[in-house]
Design an enzyme around this catalytic site. Structure first.
Site, PDB file in Angstrom:
ATOM      1  N   THR A  22       5.399   5.430  10.979  1.00 54.67           N
ATOM      2  CA  THR A  22       5.738   4.439   9.968  1.00 54.67           C
ATOM      3  C   THR A  22       6.029   3.114  10.664  1.00 54.67           C
ATOM      4  OG1 THR A  22       7.381   3.647   8.390  1.00 54.67           O
ATOM      5  CG2 THR A  22       8.144   5.324   9.880  1.00 54.67           C
ATOM      6  N   ARG A  36      10.859  -0.984   3.499  1.00 54.97           N
ATOM      7  CA  ARG A  36      11.526  -0.133   2.497  1.00 54.97           C
ATOM      8  C   ARG A  36      13.044  -0.298   2.548  1.00 54.97           C
ATOM      9  NH1 ARG A  36       7.628   3.652   0.286  1.00 54.97           N
ATOM     10  NH2 ARG A  36       6.119   4.118   1.900  1.00 54.97           N
ATOM     11  N   ASP A  58       7.702  10.248   5.859  1.00 56.27           N
ATOM     12  CA  ASP A  58       8.553  11.189   5.145  1.00 56.27           C
ATOM     13  C   ASP A  58       7.818  12.090   4.166  1.00 56.27           C
ATOM     14  OD1 ASP A  58      11.058  11.377   5.906  1.00 56.27           O
ATOM     15  OD2 ASP A  58      11.884   9.942   4.466  1.00 56.27           O
ATOM     16  N   GLY A  60       1.065   5.791   4.207  1.00 53.49           N
ATOM     17  CA  GLY A  60       0.580   4.459   4.589  1.00 53.49           C
ATOM     18  C   GLY A  60       0.121   4.442   6.040  1.00 53.49           C
ATOM     19  N   ARG A 107      -1.037   9.517  -2.125  1.00 50.16           N
ATOM     20  CA  ARG A 107      -0.975  10.166  -3.449  1.00 50.16           C
ATOM     21  C   ARG A 107      -1.270  11.669  -3.406  1.00 50.16           C
ATOM     22  NH1 ARG A 107       1.134   6.292  -6.630  1.00 50.16           N
ATOM     23  NH2 ARG A 107       0.628   4.366  -5.612  1.00 50.16           N
ATOM     24  N   ASP A 124       8.012   1.150   9.465  1.00 50.31           N
ATOM     25  CA  ASP A 124       9.387   0.813   9.070  1.00 50.31           C
ATOM     26  C   ASP A 124      10.441   1.221  10.115  1.00 50.31           C
ATOM     27  OD1 ASP A 124       8.124   0.082   6.720  1.00 50.31           O
ATOM     28  OD2 ASP A 124       8.594   1.973   5.709  1.00 50.31           O
ATOM     29  N   ASP A 177      12.156   3.894  10.336  1.00 44.18           N
ATOM     30  CA  ASP A 177      13.366   4.326   9.638  1.00 44.18           C
ATOM     31  C   ASP A 177      13.640   5.827   9.731  1.00 44.18           C
ATOM     32  OD1 ASP A 177      11.206   5.074   8.136  1.00 44.18           O
ATOM     33  OD2 ASP A 177      11.966   4.344   6.223  1.00 44.18           O
TER      34      ASP A 177
HETATM   35  O1  F6P Z   1       6.262   2.684   4.699  1.00 42.68           O
HETATM   36  C1  F6P Z   1       5.355   1.718   5.104  1.00 42.68           C
HETATM   37  C2  F6P Z   1       5.163   0.669   4.057  1.00 42.68           C
HETATM   38  O2  F6P Z   1       4.280  -0.299   4.562  1.00 42.68           O
HETATM   39  C3  F6P Z   1       6.455   0.020   3.554  1.00 42.68           C
HETATM   40  O3  F6P Z   1       6.990  -0.900   4.465  1.00 42.68           O
HETATM   41  C4  F6P Z   1       6.000  -0.549   2.230  1.00 42.68           C
HETATM   42  O4  F6P Z   1       7.063  -0.667   1.319  1.00 42.68           O
HETATM   43  C5  F6P Z   1       5.031   0.498   1.742  1.00 42.68           C
HETATM   44  O5  F6P Z   1       4.586   1.197   2.883  1.00 42.68           O
HETATM   45  C6  F6P Z   1       3.855  -0.047   0.974  1.00 42.68           C
HETATM   46  O6  F6P Z   1       3.030   1.013   0.650  1.00 42.68           O
HETATM   47  P1  F6P Z   1       1.608   0.918  -0.119  1.00 42.68           P
HETATM   48  O7  F6P Z   1       0.614   1.451   0.857  1.00 42.68           O
HETATM   49  O8  F6P Z   1       1.769   1.806  -1.296  1.00 42.68           O
HETATM   50  O9  F6P Z   1       1.362  -0.506  -0.471  1.00 42.68           O
END
Ligand code: F6P
Length: 365
Positions: free
Chosen positions: A143, A189, A121, A16, A80, A145, A147
């Site tokens: 990230t 997350r 990760d 992301g 992906r 997050d 985390d």
């Molecule tokens: O890890 C970053 C994040 O934005 C999370 O907070 C969230 O759950 C996830 O990615 C959403 O990912 P996607 O890009 O698959 O919507």
């Protein structure tokens, strides 16, 4: 090994996006080309740019001008494209294929001496696997997050907190005008960092995080206590991974190891319960990807720049298999192996939670 000024390094962004990615790319390009005289090859859409027909472009200080303040990533990204488990159809069935050797062949064709992987990760785990196969890999953590335990803070987090705080400021005024409870779902997350920090900065009344399973009775007691004191509106911040005591997280999609990739629905669940238990008018705002977008704040631009410079220095020192990390006041590095899948979670008894409770925030416990 090549003369140092003959080096060609690749760079890609995976997973992301997060505000600050372009700042890392810019710092890598400038440090590698100006300070070391190397060439930098940008790889598009994460590892996908190295699978099959390659998709790359040489990056220079000139074609990476004016990107420091831009959100997103000029290289594109995907969550992906794992070359070790590419989804293919075999005999009418979905199967996974390991295409990592063809990626390595492509890296050789592109004459890459090393590769910088900016990712979370998932992408750093893939980077570590390539390192084990002999590729010169350096990781840069990213990230919103926040985390990752191996670094004090990740770029993008502070911008996401700013965005969420700004939204809370706006939601307060409409909640007050309509005497409503507004439930605001934020990302993160398994970690409650965005909810906790934005909740404190945006003066939320209730903050629900994955690290503290909530009791709905306590949540509603807080809202009703406010109502009794003539405060007919409340703001409830819910982390997407929050869960009720004895209940489950609202996970929408998992990877093959059971790790949650997407969450959805906890905001609605909390709102329904609040409505039922308090009889108040309740609305839900899911902030979603707005938290990942926009211009990085100043501190994220600075951190991204420091990470990019350090990543190139690690290549110069041949410290492959390492990830850049921030251990205040130092920008340093840790072996990728030690960094991946080690989550940094909110301490339910830590200073931040205690400070929030001192000023009257309920965590539903
Ligand atoms: O890890 C970053 C994040 O934005 C999370 O907070 C969230 O759950 C996830 O990615 C959403 O990912 P996607 O890009 O698959 O919507």
């Amino acid at each position: 090994m090549k003369k140092r000024n003959d080096m060609r390094i690749g760079i890609l962004t995976g997973g992301g996006d997060a505000p600050g990615l372009n700042g890392v790319i810019r710092a890598v390009v400038r440090t590698a080309t100006i300070r070391y005289g190397w060439k930098v090859i940008g790889i598009f859409d994460g590892f996908e740019g190295l699978m099959g027909k390659t998709n790359t472009k040489e990056l220079t200080p000139w074609n990476t001008r004016g990107i420091l303040f831009r959100g997103g990533t000029i290289l594109g990204t995907t969550n992906r494209g794992n070359p070790f488990a590419v989804k293919v159809m075999e005999k009418g069935r979905q199967a996974e294929k390991d295409l990592s050797d063809s990626v390595i062949k492509n890296m050789k064709k592109l004459k890459l001496d090393a590769i910088i992987v900016i990712g979370g990760d998932g992408s750093l785990g893939i980077a570590q696997k390539f390192f084990r196969k002999g590729i010169g890999v350096i990781g840069v953590p990213k990230t919103i997050d926040n985390d990752l335990s191996a670094t004090h803070v990740t770029f993008g987090f502070t911008t996401a907190v700013e965005t969420a705080t700004d939204a809370l400021d706006k939601l307060h005024t409409t909640a007050e005008s309509h005497h409503r409870v507004i439930v605001v779902e934020v990302m993160g997350r398994y970690a409650g960092w965005i909810a906790l920090e934005a909740g404190i900065a945006g003066s939320a009344d209730v903050i629900l995080i994955p690290e503290i399973p909530y009791d709905m009775k306590q949540v509603c007691a807080k809202i009703l206590e406010r109502k009794k004191a003539n405060c007919n509106s409340s703001i409830v911040v819910v982390a997407e991974g929050a869960k009720p005591l004895g209940g489950e997280m609202a996970v929408l999609e998992k990877d093959s190891s059971g790790y949650a990739l997407r969450f959805a629905g906890i905001g609605d669940r909390v709102a329904e319960d609040v409505k039922k238990m308090t009889g108040m008018d309740v609305r839900v705002t899911v902030l979603g990807h707005v938290q990942r977008g926009g211009s990085p704040c100043a501190s994220d631009r600075i951190l991204a720049t420091q990470y990019g410079v350090k990543a190139v220095e690690l290549i110069a020192e041949k410290r492959f298999g390492h990830m850049v990390s921030y251990r205040p006041p130092e920008i340093t590095s840790v072996p990728l192996q030690q960094a991946i899948r080690k989550m940094k979670l909110v301490d339910p008894e830590g200073n931040l939670v205690k400070a929030a409770e001192s000023v009257g925030v309920s965590f539903g416990r």
